[in-house]
Design an enzyme around this catalytic site. Structure first.
Site, PDB file in Angstrom:
ATOM      1  N   ASP A  43       0.891  -1.165   0.000  1.00  0.00           N
ATOM      2  CA  ASP A  43       0.000   0.000   0.000  1.00  0.00           C
ATOM      3  C   ASP A  43       0.929   1.215   0.000  1.00  0.00           C
ATOM      4  O   ASP A  43       1.532   1.545   1.028  1.00  0.00           O
ATOM      5  CB  ASP A  43      -0.885  -0.018   1.257  1.00  0.00           C
ATOM      6  CG  ASP A  43      -1.878   1.137   1.260  1.00  0.00           C
ATOM      7  OD1 ASP A  43      -1.956   1.869   0.259  1.00  0.00           O
ATOM      8  OD2 ASP A  43      -2.576   1.310   2.283  1.00  0.00           O
ATOM      9  N   THR A  95      -8.971   2.774   6.792  1.00  0.00           N
ATOM     10  CA  THR A  95      -9.684   2.068   5.723  1.00  0.00           C
ATOM     11  C   THR A  95      -8.725   1.565   4.651  1.00  0.00           C
ATOM     12  O   THR A  95      -8.950   0.505   4.062  1.00  0.00           O
ATOM     13  CB  THR A  95     -10.745   2.983   5.073  1.00  0.00           C
ATOM     14  OG1 THR A  95     -10.163   4.261   4.879  1.00  0.00           O
ATOM     15  CG2 THR A  95     -11.977   3.102   5.934  1.00  0.00           C
ATOM     16  N   ASP A 155      -5.650   0.577   5.204  1.00  0.00           N
ATOM     17  CA  ASP A 155      -5.015  -0.625   5.771  1.00  0.00           C
ATOM     18  C   ASP A 155      -5.947  -1.818   5.653  1.00  0.00           C
ATOM     19  O   ASP A 155      -5.533  -2.923   5.277  1.00  0.00           O
ATOM     20  CB  ASP A 155      -4.703  -0.419   7.261  1.00  0.00           C
ATOM     21  CG  ASP A 155      -3.802   0.771   7.503  1.00  0.00           C
ATOM     22  OD1 ASP A 155      -2.971   1.055   6.635  1.00  0.00           O
ATOM     23  OD2 ASP A 155      -3.944   1.419   8.556  1.00  0.00           O
ATOM     24  N   ALA A 162     -18.747  10.461   6.313  1.00  0.00           N
ATOM     25  CA  ALA A 162     -17.872  10.495   7.490  1.00  0.00           C
ATOM     26  C   ALA A 162     -16.464  10.235   6.999  1.00  0.00           C
ATOM     27  O   ALA A 162     -16.275   9.688   5.911  1.00  0.00           O
ATOM     28  CB  ALA A 162     -18.269   9.409   8.477  1.00  0.00           C
ATOM     29  N   PHE A 211      -4.937   9.674  -5.777  1.00  0.00           N
ATOM     30  CA  PHE A 211      -3.856  10.652  -5.674  1.00  0.00           C
ATOM     31  C   PHE A 211      -2.498   9.945  -5.747  1.00  0.00           C
ATOM     32  O   PHE A 211      -1.576  10.398  -6.434  1.00  0.00           O
ATOM     33  CB  PHE A 211      -4.019  11.425  -4.353  1.00  0.00           C
ATOM     34  CG  PHE A 211      -2.937  12.411  -4.087  1.00  0.00           C
ATOM     35  CD1 PHE A 211      -2.744  13.532  -4.900  1.00  0.00           C
ATOM     36  CD2 PHE A 211      -2.075  12.249  -2.998  1.00  0.00           C
ATOM     37  CE1 PHE A 211      -1.731  14.443  -4.650  1.00  0.00           C
ATOM     38  CE2 PHE A 211      -1.062  13.161  -2.737  1.00  0.00           C
ATOM     39  CZ  PHE A 211      -0.892  14.254  -3.565  1.00  0.00           C
ATOM     40  N   GLU A 212      -2.401   8.810  -5.059  1.00  0.00           N
ATOM     41  CA  GLU A 212      -1.137   8.070  -5.035  1.00  0.00           C
ATOM     42  C   GLU A 212      -0.820   7.470  -6.414  1.00  0.00           C
ATOM     43  O   GLU A 212       0.334   7.505  -6.859  1.00  0.00           O
ATOM     44  CB  GLU A 212      -1.198   6.978  -3.961  1.00  0.00           C
ATOM     45  CG  GLU A 212      -1.205   7.559  -2.546  1.00  0.00           C
ATOM     46  CD  GLU A 212      -1.790   6.635  -1.483  1.00  0.00           C
ATOM     47  OE1 GLU A 212      -1.641   6.959  -0.295  1.00  0.00           O
ATOM     48  OE2 GLU A 212      -2.427   5.613  -1.838  1.00  0.00           O
ATOM     49  N   THR A 252      -7.945   2.265  -4.839  1.00  0.00           N
ATOM     50  CA  THR A 252      -8.895   2.029  -3.744  1.00  0.00           C
ATOM     51  C   THR A 252     -10.051   3.020  -3.698  1.00  0.00           C
ATOM     52  O   THR A 252     -11.136   2.686  -3.219  1.00  0.00           O
ATOM     53  CB  THR A 252      -8.156   2.075  -2.392  1.00  0.00           C
ATOM     54  OG1 THR A 252      -7.481   3.343  -2.306  1.00  0.00           O
ATOM     55  CG2 THR A 252      -7.148   0.958  -2.276  1.00  0.00           C
ATOM     56  N   SER A 253      -9.809   4.250  -4.127  1.00  0.00           N
ATOM     57  CA  SER A 253     -10.921   5.211  -4.183  1.00  0.00           C
ATOM     58  C   SER A 253     -10.583   6.246  -5.244  1.00  0.00           C
ATOM     59  O   SER A 253      -9.487   6.799  -5.227  1.00  0.00           O
ATOM     60  CB  SER A 253     -11.144   5.866  -2.824  1.00  0.00           C
ATOM     61  OG  SER A 253      -9.957   6.427  -2.336  1.00  0.00           O
TER      62      SER A 253
HETATM   63  N1  LIG Z   1     -16.521   7.654   3.259  1.00  0.00           N
HETATM   64  C1  LIG Z   1     -16.505   6.429   2.746  1.00  0.00           C
HETATM   65  N2  LIG Z   1     -17.646   5.883   2.287  1.00  0.00           N
HETATM   66  C2  LIG Z   1     -17.665   4.652   1.770  1.00  0.00           C
HETATM   67  N3  LIG Z   1     -16.583   3.884   1.674  1.00  0.00           N
HETATM   68  C3  LIG Z   1     -15.404   4.362   2.114  1.00  0.00           C
HETATM   69  C4  LIG Z   1     -15.304   5.666   2.671  1.00  0.00           C
HETATM   70  N4  LIG Z   1     -14.023   5.864   3.022  1.00  0.00           N
HETATM   71  C5  LIG Z   1     -13.359   4.736   2.699  1.00  0.00           C
HETATM   72  N5  LIG Z   1     -14.175   3.846   2.159  1.00  0.00           N
HETATM   73  C6  LIG Z   1     -13.845   2.463   1.750  1.00  0.00           C
HETATM   74  O1  LIG Z   1     -12.511   2.233   2.115  1.00  0.00           O
HETATM   75  C7  LIG Z   1     -11.747   1.852   0.986  1.00  0.00           C
HETATM   76  C8  LIG Z   1     -10.381   2.455   1.116  1.00  0.00           C
HETATM   77  O2  LIG Z   1     -10.503   3.819   0.875  1.00  0.00           O
HETATM   78  P1  LIG Z   1      -9.456   4.920   1.279  1.00  0.00           P
HETATM   79  O3  LIG Z   1      -9.750   6.048   0.402  1.00  0.00           O
HETATM   80  O4  LIG Z   1      -9.504   5.159   2.718  1.00  0.00           O
HETATM   81  O5  LIG Z   1      -8.100   4.217   0.953  1.00  0.00           O
HETATM   82  P2  LIG Z   1      -6.714   4.893   0.781  1.00  0.00           P
HETATM   83  O6  LIG Z   1      -6.848   6.356   0.561  1.00  0.00           O
HETATM   84  O7  LIG Z   1      -5.981   4.069  -0.213  1.00  0.00           O
HETATM   85  O8  LIG Z   1      -6.013   4.680   2.175  1.00  0.00           O
HETATM   86  P3  LIG Z   1      -4.513   5.059   2.537  1.00  0.00           P
HETATM   87  O9  LIG Z   1      -4.724   6.167   3.508  1.00  0.00           O
HETATM   88  O10 LIG Z   1      -3.981   3.813   3.139  1.00  0.00           O
HETATM   89  O11 LIG Z   1      -3.801   5.463   1.302  1.00  0.00           O
HETATM   90  C9  LIG Z   1     -12.537   2.298  -0.225  1.00  0.00           C
HETATM   91  O12 LIG Z   1     -12.346   1.428  -1.304  1.00  0.00           O
HETATM   92  C10 LIG Z   1     -13.962   2.233   0.268  1.00  0.00           C
HETATM   93  O13 LIG Z   1     -14.443   0.902   0.072  1.00  0.00           O
HETATM   94  C1  LIG Z   2       0.213   7.052  10.863  1.00  0.00           C
HETATM   95  C2  LIG Z   2      -0.476   6.763   9.586  1.00  0.00           C
HETATM   96  N1  LIG Z   2      -0.618   7.721   8.691  1.00  0.00           N
HETATM   97  C3  LIG Z   2      -1.244   7.500   7.516  1.00  0.00           C
HETATM   98  C4  LIG Z   2      -1.764   6.284   7.219  1.00  0.00           C
HETATM   99  C5  LIG Z   2      -2.464   6.086   5.920  1.00  0.00           C
HETATM  100  O1  LIG Z   2      -3.843   6.108   6.067  1.00  0.00           O
HETATM  101  C6  LIG Z   2      -1.623   5.263   8.115  1.00  0.00           C
HETATM  102  C7  LIG Z   2      -2.167   3.921   7.853  1.00  0.00           C
HETATM  103  O2  LIG Z   2      -3.434   3.840   8.325  1.00  0.00           O
HETATM  104  C8  LIG Z   2      -0.963   5.508   9.339  1.00  0.00           C
HETATM  105  O3  LIG Z   2      -0.801   4.533  10.237  1.00  0.00           O
END
Ligand SMILES: Nc1ncnc2c1ncn2[C@@H]1O[C@H](COP(=O)(O)OP(=O)(O)OP(=O)(O)O)[C@@H](O)[C@H]1O
Ligand SMILES: Cc1ncc(CO)c(CO)c1O
Length: 521
Positions: free
Chosen positions: A327, A443, A445, A438, A366-367, A400-401
């Site tokens: 990730d 999420t 992780d 919210a 974004f990533e 993921t989103s």
């Molecule tokens: N507000 C929300 N409503 C619905 N689903 C959500 C919401 N936030 C997160 N999710 C769910 O959580 C999953 C992961 O989303 P998120 O955007 O948090 O991942 P991320 O940005 O890759 O996390 P990271 O911070 O590890 O990079 C999404 O695919 C979705 O299923």
């Molecule tokens: C400190 C800290 N910062 C950012 C992230 C990414 O969502 C994580 C993983 O949930 C984290 O543990």
């Protein structure tokens, strides 16, 4: 015989008549009526039989009630034909009536209730439960309550060694048959009516807090950071807020007009790269580095990440089958504006060193854009970005989103997946879901963990693995949101209230109902 009968008649009557009546009534009894001794003996014999039948007899309650009822009916008849004993008639008719009601109830329980048991389960009831004295009603309560009927498709495993947690359930095979095998060798067959358990499994340590361990994986964890709590979205608003565990962050965040809540304070440490090497050295010296998977997440230090790459290389050399799930935590988009919440010098390390080693990656939009240097706002652009990511190394990419084709405006969120594995057909999927209003933490992780687990369970069904991973997350988030709102009352839930309800969602994590379907692209 006749004399005896007369004596016993007086005994029956003595309870309710005076001696003079007794003499009187006895004298009124006609010899013909007194000759009904057969009925009386019959009745008494039935009562005796009821007392004597062994309780171990299969239909003891039924036989008991029936012979009791028959005995009282005969005695009532005897009372009727013998004018001297009206009280006997009334008394025995009443008791016989009570017996009759009980017998009717038994018949109803045993014959009609059985039809309310699902037909497929009736043989199991008859062979296993009826002999133990279970009524069909009790059996129905059992199968309708704590237990459940599980249908397995042909060749679908019931339990897999090392994956299915041992000792969590006991099942009975209702129909079909199950083959028990170990390392491809068939050990024995389980037939209908036989119990199914996983006693051959090595006991797996299970800690419900860990989604992986719930899924049957044994996990060695290295905390890249040890924080008091999740730093949450403060990072996203503040940019590179790492290593500033200071309460002023929260104050600043609010001053900058953050609309979402986050923890006001956080404390803790970031693991140094030397410390990581020390831990790995310990594992290596003991020869316990034969991992099937490695999953990495948040990392806040360039040299730490570089060392991590070295360790992954080493592990892959030892086990070329090892799968590395990464990730690439870099940042997120907040109010339409993306910002990094790790030092910027991590980006080239992820792009140039980590991606070539990774098998599966789970960036957010974004990533993914940072790693490829390409932004996207439509589905076809998202596909191109995933192709660029494949070209850098990973055979499986999950965004993921994402906000494509105006999804965000409609409060929706899109997940894209692409698998491009040698020897397999290329697959792409898209899943769309409503955005819950919210901001959750953890999420990302949970996404990476669920994806790893479900890809492992369904190695040949990419779409289903993604559906299960995302559905599980959605179950957790909806439960969390619902609980948080109840706690918050009329207020907006805060970070503490929005902590993911992992324990309460254990069942959804283990076996998620697929509520979100993926479309193939
Ligand atoms: N507000 C929300 N409503 C619905 N689903 C959500 C919401 N936030 C997160 N999710 C769910 O959580 C999953 C992961 O989303 P998120 O955007 O948090 O991942 P991320 O940005 O890759 O996390 P990271 O911070 O590890 O990079 C999404 O695919 C979705 O299923
Ligand atoms: C400190 C800290 N910062 C950012 C992230 C990414 O969502 C994580 C993983 O949930 C984290 O543990």
């Amino acid at each position: 015989m006749t004399n005896d009968w007369t004596n016993s008649t007086s005994m029956w009557a003595s309870g309710s008549t005076t001696n003079s009546n007794l003499t009187n009534s006895t004298s009124q009894c006609s010899p013909k009526l007194q000759g009904q001794t057969g009925i009386w003996y019959g009745g008494e014999t039935c009562l005796l039989l009821a007392l004597l039948i062994p309780q171990t007899l299969r239909f003891h309650p039924q036989i008991f009630k029936t012979s009791l009822g028959a005995g009282f009916v005969l005695l009532a008849v005897w009372g009727a034909v013998n004018r001297c004993a009206m009280d006997v008639l009334v008394w025995h008719t009443t008791i016989a009536f009570v017996c009759l009601i009980q017998i009717a109830f038994f018949v109803y329980e045993q014959t009609l209730q059985i039809f309310r048991v699902p037909a497929v389960l009736r043989p199991i009831y008859k062979t296993h439960f009826a002999p133990l004295g279970f009524t069909p009603r009790m059996f129905r309560r059992l199968v309708g309550g704590p237990s459940r009927l599980r249908n397995l498709a042909q060749n679908q495993p019931y339990a897999i060694e090392e994956i299915t947690p041992a000792g969590t359930s006991l099942s009975l095979l209702v129909c079909g048959r199950l083959r028990v095998s170990h390392k491809g060798e068939v050990l024995h067959t389980i037939w209908p009516g036989e119990f199914v358990d996983s006693p051959e499994f090595r006991a797996t340590r299970i800690h419900p807090r860990q989604p992986f361990q719930v899924m049957g994986f044994e996990v060695d964890t290295i905390n890249s950071v040890q924080f008091s709590n999740h730093t949450g979205n403060c990072r996203a608003v503040l940019g590179s807020a790492r290593r500033v565990p200071d309460s002023t962050i929260a104050a600043n965040t609010r001053a900058k007009g953050a609309t979402e809540p986050c923890y006001k304070h956080w404390r803790g440490h970031v693991l140094k790269s030397d410390e990581l090497c020390e831990l790995y050295e310990g594992l290596r010296l003991n020869g316990i580095t034969d991992y099937d998977y490695v999953l990495t997440g948040y990392t806040a230090d360039r040299s730490f990440l570089e060392r991590l790459v070295g360790i992954i290389k080493d592990l892959k050399q030892g086990n070329p089958q090892m799968v590395y799930v990464c990730d690439p935590v870099l940042g997120d988009t907040w109010d339409g504006k993306g910002s990094m919440y790790v030092p910027e010098d991590l980006l080239p390390v992820y792009r140039d060193l980590v991606l070539p080693m990774a098998d599966v990656i789970t960036p957010n939009q974004f990533e993914a854009e940072l790693l490829t240097g390409r932004t996207f706002s439509t589905q076809s652009e998202a596909i191109e970005v995933m192709e660029c990511l494949h070209a850098r190394g990973p055979h499986t990419v999950l965004i993921t989103s994402a906000d494509v084709d105006g999804a965000r405006k409609n409060d929706r969120l899109v997940v894209f997946g692409s698998r491009n594995q040698p020897g397999r057909r290329r697959e792409r999927i898209r899943m769309e879901m409503p955005r819950i209003s919210a901001v959750f933490v953890g999420t990302g992780d949970l996404f990476a963990a669920m994806l790893l687990a479900w890809l492992h369970r369904h190695p040949h069904d990419f779409k289903l693995a993604c559906e299960k991973a995302v559905s599980a997350i959605q179950h957790v988030l909806h439960r969390t949101f619902h609980c948080a709102r109840e706690l918050a009352g009329h207020e907006k839930p805060n970070s503490a209230e929005l902590e993911l309800r992992m324990i309460q969602s254990k069942k959804d994590i283990e076996d998620p109902q697929v509520t979100l379907h993926a479309s193939s692209l």
